[in-house]
Scaffold this motif. Structure first.
Motif, PDB file in Angstrom:
ATOM      1  N   ARG A  85       0.836  -1.212   0.000  1.00 19.49           N
ATOM      2  CA  ARG A  85       0.000   0.000   0.000  1.00 19.49           C
ATOM      3  C   ARG A  85       0.865   1.255   0.000  1.00 19.49           C
ATOM      4  O   ARG A  85       0.533   2.245  -0.658  1.00 19.49           O
ATOM      5  N   GLN A  86       1.963   1.224   0.740  1.00 19.83           N
ATOM      6  CA  GLN A  86       2.911   2.346   0.738  1.00 19.83           C
ATOM      7  C   GLN A  86       3.463   2.568  -0.670  1.00 19.83           C
ATOM      8  O   GLN A  86       3.518   3.703  -1.159  1.00 19.83           O
ATOM      9  N   ASP A  87       3.871   1.494  -1.326  1.00 16.19           N
ATOM     10  CA  ASP A  87       4.409   1.597  -2.683  1.00 16.19           C
ATOM     11  C   ASP A  87       3.346   2.114  -3.657  1.00 16.19           C
ATOM     12  O   ASP A  87       3.635   2.920  -4.542  1.00 16.19           O
ATOM     13  N   ALA A  88       2.089   1.660  -3.474  1.00 10.80           N
ATOM     14  CA  ALA A  88       1.006   2.130  -4.339  1.00 10.80           C
ATOM     15  C   ALA A  88       0.801   3.634  -4.166  1.00 10.80           C
ATOM     16  O   ALA A  88       0.643   4.367  -5.149  1.00 10.80           O
ATOM     17  N   LEU A  89       0.820   4.105  -2.924  1.00 10.82           N
ATOM     18  CA  LEU A  89       0.686   5.541  -2.664  1.00 10.82           C
ATOM     19  C   LEU A  89       1.852   6.313  -3.274  1.00 10.82           C
ATOM     20  O   LEU A  89       1.662   7.368  -3.892  1.00 10.82           O
ATOM     21  N   THR A  90       3.048   5.778  -3.105  1.00  7.11           N
ATOM     22  CA  THR A  90       4.238   6.434  -3.652  1.00  7.11           C
ATOM     23  C   THR A  90       4.121   6.576  -5.162  1.00  7.11           C
ATOM     24  O   THR A  90       4.355   7.655  -5.722  1.00  7.11           O
ATOM     25  N   GLN A  92       1.358   6.445  -6.962  1.00  5.86           N
ATOM     26  CA  GLN A  92       0.237   7.333  -7.267  1.00  5.86           C
ATOM     27  C   GLN A  92       0.681   8.793  -7.191  1.00  5.86           C
ATOM     28  O   GLN A  92       0.376   9.595  -8.083  1.00  5.86           O
ATOM     29  N   ILE A  93       1.412   9.151  -6.144  1.00  6.94           N
ATOM     30  CA  ILE A  93       1.896  10.533  -5.990  1.00  6.94           C
ATOM     31  C   ILE A  93       2.864  10.885  -7.115  1.00  6.94           C
ATOM     32  O   ILE A  93       2.790  11.970  -7.695  1.00  6.94           O
ATOM     33  N   LEU A  94       3.759   9.965  -7.442  1.00 10.13           N
ATOM     34  CA  LEU A  94       4.706  10.224  -8.531  1.00 10.13           C
ATOM     35  C   LEU A  94       3.984  10.406  -9.863  1.00 10.13           C
ATOM     36  O   LEU A  94       4.276  11.333 -10.617  1.00 10.13           O
ATOM     37  N   ASP A  95       3.045   9.521 -10.161  1.00  6.77           N
ATOM     38  CA  ASP A  95       2.350   9.564 -11.443  1.00  6.77           C
ATOM     39  C   ASP A  95       1.405  10.757 -11.548  1.00  6.77           C
ATOM     40  O   ASP A  95       1.391  11.457 -12.559  1.00  6.77           O
ATOM     41  N   ASP A  98       3.486  14.527  -8.809  1.00  4.80           N
ATOM     42  CA  ASP A  98       4.838  14.913  -9.191  1.00  4.80           C
ATOM     43  C   ASP A  98       4.971  15.034 -10.712  1.00  4.80           C
ATOM     44  O   ASP A  98       5.517  16.012 -11.222  1.00  4.80           O
ATOM     45  N   GLY A  99       4.452  14.052 -11.435  1.00  2.00           N
ATOM     46  CA  GLY A  99       4.555  14.071 -12.890  1.00  2.00           C
ATOM     47  C   GLY A  99       3.838  15.262 -13.507  1.00  2.00           C
ATOM     48  O   GLY A  99       4.318  15.863 -14.474  1.00  2.00           O
ATOM     49  N   THR A 100       2.705  15.623 -12.937  1.00  2.00           N
ATOM     50  CA  THR A 100       1.944  16.775 -13.421  1.00  2.00           C
ATOM     51  C   THR A 100       2.722  18.060 -13.169  1.00  2.00           C
ATOM     52  O   THR A 100       2.840  18.925 -14.046  1.00  2.00           O
ATOM     53  N   LEU A 101       3.274  18.193 -11.961  1.00  2.57           N
ATOM     54  CA  LEU A 101       4.057  19.388 -11.620  1.00  2.57           C
ATOM     55  C   LEU A 101       5.313  19.483 -12.477  1.00  2.57           C
ATOM     56  O   LEU A 101       5.687  20.570 -12.930  1.00  2.57           O
ATOM     57  N   TRP A 102       5.959  18.340 -12.709  1.00  2.00           N
ATOM     58  CA  TRP A 102       7.192  18.352 -13.495  1.00  2.00           C
ATOM     59  C   TRP A 102       6.911  18.724 -14.954  1.00  2.00           C
ATOM     60  O   TRP A 102       7.670  19.457 -15.582  1.00  2.00           O
ATOM     61  N   THR A 103       5.798  18.231 -15.487  1.00  2.00           N
ATOM     62  CA  THR A 103       5.449  18.591 -16.859  1.00  2.00           C
ATOM     63  C   THR A 103       5.210  20.094 -16.969  1.00  2.00           C
ATOM     64  O   THR A 103       5.658  20.741 -17.929  1.00  2.00           O
ATOM     65  N   ALA A 104       4.538  20.665 -15.977  1.00  2.00           N
ATOM     66  CA  ALA A 104       4.317  22.121 -15.980  1.00  2.00           C
ATOM     67  C   ALA A 104       5.647  22.863 -15.896  1.00  2.00           C
ATOM     68  O   ALA A 104       5.858  23.863 -16.595  1.00  2.00           O
ATOM     69  N   GLU A 147      -1.314   6.127  11.389  1.00  2.00           N
ATOM     70  CA  GLU A 147      -0.385   6.613  12.413  1.00  2.00           C
ATOM     71  C   GLU A 147       1.077   6.506  12.006  1.00  2.00           C
ATOM     72  O   GLU A 147       1.949   6.992  12.729  1.00  2.00           O
ATOM     73  N   THR A 148       1.363   5.860  10.879  1.00  2.00           N
ATOM     74  CA  THR A 148       2.755   5.620  10.482  1.00  2.00           C
ATOM     75  C   THR A 148       3.175   6.545   9.354  1.00  2.00           C
ATOM     76  O   THR A 148       2.612   6.503   8.256  1.00  2.00           O
ATOM     77  N   MET A 149       4.184   7.379   9.619  1.00  2.00           N
ATOM     78  CA  MET A 149       4.736   8.241   8.588  1.00  2.00           C
ATOM     79  C   MET A 149       5.715   7.434   7.751  1.00  2.00           C
ATOM     80  O   MET A 149       6.555   6.709   8.275  1.00  2.00           O
ATOM     81  N   THR A 150       5.598   7.583   6.418  1.00  2.00           N
ATOM     82  CA  THR A 150       6.483   6.860   5.501  1.00  2.00           C
ATOM     83  C   THR A 150       7.081   7.846   4.491  1.00  2.00           C
ATOM     84  O   THR A 150       6.738   9.029   4.474  1.00  2.00           O
ATOM     85  N   VAL A 151       7.935   7.324   3.638  1.00  2.00           N
ATOM     86  CA  VAL A 151       8.523   8.155   2.580  1.00  2.00           C
ATOM     87  C   VAL A 151       7.442   8.762   1.691  1.00  2.00           C
ATOM     88  O   VAL A 151       7.634   9.852   1.137  1.00  2.00           O
ATOM     89  N   ALA A 152       6.289   8.106   1.570  1.00  2.00           N
ATOM     90  CA  ALA A 152       5.195   8.654   0.757  1.00  2.00           C
ATOM     91  C   ALA A 152       4.719   9.984   1.318  1.00  2.00           C
ATOM     92  O   ALA A 152       4.330  10.882   0.558  1.00  2.00           O
ATOM     93  N   ASP A 153       4.756  10.135   2.622  1.00  2.00           N
ATOM     94  CA  ASP A 153       4.335  11.397   3.241  1.00  2.00           C
ATOM     95  C   ASP A 153       5.304  12.525   2.911  1.00  2.00           C
ATOM     96  O   ASP A 153       4.878  13.656   2.628  1.00  2.00           O
ATOM     97  N   ILE A 154       6.592  12.242   2.941  1.00  2.00           N
ATOM     98  CA  ILE A 154       7.581  13.263   2.572  1.00  2.00           C
ATOM     99  C   ILE A 154       7.383  13.648   1.110  1.00  2.00           C
ATOM    100  O   ILE A 154       7.411  14.836   0.755  1.00  2.00           O
ATOM    101  N   LEU A 155       7.165  12.666   0.271  1.00  2.41           N
ATOM    102  CA  LEU A 155       6.955  12.909  -1.154  1.00  2.41           C
ATOM    103  C   LEU A 155       5.732  13.793  -1.380  1.00  2.41           C
ATOM    104  O   LEU A 155       5.790  14.792  -2.111  1.00  2.41           O
ATOM    105  N   LEU A 156       4.600  13.467  -0.748  1.00  2.00           N
ATOM    106  CA  LEU A 156       3.379  14.239  -0.944  1.00  2.00           C
ATOM    107  C   LEU A 156       3.527  15.647  -0.388  1.00  2.00           C
ATOM    108  O   LEU A 156       3.139  16.623  -1.050  1.00  2.00           O
ATOM    109  N   ALA A 157       4.084  15.783   0.810  1.00  2.00           N
ATOM    110  CA  ALA A 157       4.236  17.117   1.406  1.00  2.00           C
ATOM    111  C   ALA A 157       5.115  17.995   0.526  1.00  2.00           C
ATOM    112  O   ALA A 157       4.818  19.180   0.313  1.00  2.00           O
TER     113      ALA A 157
END
Length: 195
Positions: A85-90, A92-95, A98-104, A147-157
């Protein structure tokens, strides 16, 4: 000790933030893409790069995943449903974010001027707004996975912060509160204070 190659005004910020969260020592080479130091670490000249002894790793998310796995923090154990689930979130955020922001960004200042299509940014803003709304609905606790912070949270923030600076639509109260909570973390503040 790790070497982080890349200025904090780039995706290197994510790596620096994670290193601060874990409490690891590192050297920071605050260099721009295409600099001699960046080219020495990555033939494309892209940043960030992480030097761990003789190994050089590239891509901010790959570096964060490596550090989190290696040090057993800010991640779920490989092979678990929580990690899937963490990898799926990661991804999802990248695709979707992040990908939308990078294209802009590419069509704003990265690509040579003759290859930029400024009109594409309006559709990207629409797409971003739709995609962050889905992430807001999925946010169930203080962090993406409760309750668990993961790398996905850093990525999204980091992406939410980037979107605000790039003039993208407001992410809404729920994600704005989440971003404020994340950016107020002492480790994030230490990374933000780097040169």
């Amino acid at each position: 000790m790790y070497d982080v190659i890349g200025s904090r005004a780039s995706r290197a910020f994510r790596v620096l933030w994670l290193l601060e969260e874990i409490g690891l020592d590192y050297n920071h080479l605050a260099v721009s893409p295409g600099s001699p130091e960046a080219l020495a670490a990555n033939p494309s000249g892209k940043i960030p790069a992480l030097r761990d002894g003789d190994a050089v790793l590239t891509d901010s998310t790959a570096i964060m995943t490596y550090l989190a796995d290696k040090h057993g923090q800010f991640t779920h154990a490989p092979g678990t449903v929580a990690r899937a689930r963490q990898d799926a979130l990661t991804h999802q955020i990248l695709d979707e974010i992040d990908g939308t922001l990078w294209t802009a960004a590419r069509h704003s200042f990265v690509l040579p001027e003759e290859h930029r299509v400024p009109a594409v940014k309006e559709s990207l803003k629409w797409e971003y707004e739709r995609n962050v709304a889905r992430l807001a609905e999925a946010l169930t606790g203080p962090f993406l996975q409760g309750e668990t912070m993961t790398v996905a949270d850093i990525l999204l923030a980091h992406c939410l912060m980037w979107a605000g600076k790039a003039g993208f639509p407001d992410a809404g109260e729920k994600l704005n509160d989440y971003m404020a909570m994340m950016l107020a973390r002492p480790a994030c503040q230490r990374a933000a204070a780097l040169p």
